[in-house]
Design a protein around this motif. Structure first.
Motif, PDB file in Angstrom:
ATOM      1  N   GLU A  95       0.849  -1.193   0.000  1.00  0.00           N
ATOM      2  CA  GLU A  95       0.000   0.000   0.000  1.00  0.00           C
ATOM      3  C   GLU A  95       0.879   1.236   0.000  1.00  0.00           C
ATOM      4  OE1 GLU A  95      -2.474  -0.600   3.527  1.00  0.00           O
ATOM      5  OE2 GLU A  95      -4.137  -1.080   2.185  1.00  0.00           O
ATOM      6  N   LEU A  96       0.662   2.098  -0.968  1.00  0.00           N
ATOM      7  CA  LEU A  96       1.389   3.366  -1.019  1.00  0.00           C
ATOM      8  C   LEU A  96       0.414   4.458  -0.573  1.00  0.00           C
ATOM      9  CD1 LEU A  96       4.163   4.389  -1.730  1.00  0.00           C
ATOM     10  CD2 LEU A  96       3.411   4.661  -4.087  1.00  0.00           C
ATOM     11  N   ARG A  97       0.691   5.038   0.596  1.00  0.00           N
ATOM     12  CA  ARG A  97      -0.278   5.944   1.200  1.00  0.00           C
ATOM     13  C   ARG A  97      -0.039   7.404   0.814  1.00  0.00           C
ATOM     14  NH1 ARG A  97      -0.598   2.737   6.965  1.00  0.00           N
ATOM     15  NH2 ARG A  97      -1.305   0.822   6.011  1.00  0.00           N
ATOM     16  N   GLY A  98      -1.052   8.222   1.048  1.00  0.00           N
ATOM     17  CA  GLY A  98      -0.937   9.652   0.768  1.00  0.00           C
ATOM     18  C   GLY A  98      -2.115  10.127  -0.060  1.00  0.00           C
ATOM     19  N   CYS A  99      -2.331  11.440  -0.078  1.00  0.00           N
ATOM     20  CA  CYS A  99      -3.414  12.030  -0.865  1.00  0.00           C
ATOM     21  C   CYS A  99      -2.963  13.399  -1.355  1.00  0.00           C
ATOM     22  CB  CYS A  99      -4.682  12.148  -0.035  1.00  0.00           C
ATOM     23  SG  CYS A  99      -6.073  12.882  -0.914  1.00  0.00           S
TER      24      CYS A  99
END
Ligand code: SF4
Length: 168
Positions: free
Chosen positions: A134-138
């Motif tokens: 999972e590569l997180r961030g927005c």
């Protein structure tokens, strides 16, 4: 001559911002294009090839019956599946619906809500299928995205902490 690995990029319910991060990689994408075959990325190219795929990047959350079906198909066709961004890893801002009445929402927003096919929840991809990373961030971080892609294409795990100050 060995065949280069294939890369597919998929969109579920999202704003496209994480796919734009990938497009924003410009020079690096050109270099990457020499090492992989991008066989599905509707934001960037009309090329669509059938699976199986070596690496799939998935943006967005699951909010419709059709997405429920698609996510299972994509998982089946993908050797490695990486979710990119808060929509795909946690359900995104659209997960606010999880705490409300979806029928009330659709009747307020749409003139003919009976034509809207939607689930009552917005859920992360990992709620439905196994996810490899999972590569997180927005949106996601450009450098982390490239590191992750390069790692999987080289056959190793990404050297990126799988936690963030926002969620854990
Ligand atoms: Fe857009 Fe943020 Fe969702 Fe990425 S995580 S698709 S930037 S809303």
């Amino acid at each position: 001559m060995t065949t280069p690995p294939t890369l597919a990029v998929w969109k579920f319910t999202s704003c496209d911002g994480c796919q734009l991060t990938l497009l924003d990689c410009e020079d690096e994408l050109l270099a990457l294009a020499g090492r992989v075959r991008i066989v599905h990325f509707t934001e960037a190219t009309s090329t669509v090839e059938p699976g199986p795929y070596d690496v799939s990047l998935v943006e967005g959350s699951v909010t419709t019956p059709d997405e429920l079906r698609r996510v299972a198909e994509i998982r089946e066709q993908s050797r490695i599946l990486v979710t990119i961004g808060a929509c795909a890893t946690h359900g995104g801002i659209q997960a606010l619906r999880n705490f409300a009445d979806i029928e009330e929402f659709t009747s307020i927003v749409y003139a003919s809500p009976e034509y809207i096919e939607t689930l009552s929840t917005s859920t992360p991809i990992s709620d439905h299928v196994p996810v490899d990373f999972e590569l997180r961030g927005c949106p996601i971080d450009r450098r982390q995205l490239l590191d992750t892609l390069c790692a999987f294409l080289a056959g190793r795990a990404p050297d990126i902490p799988n936690t963030s100050v926002c969620t854990e």
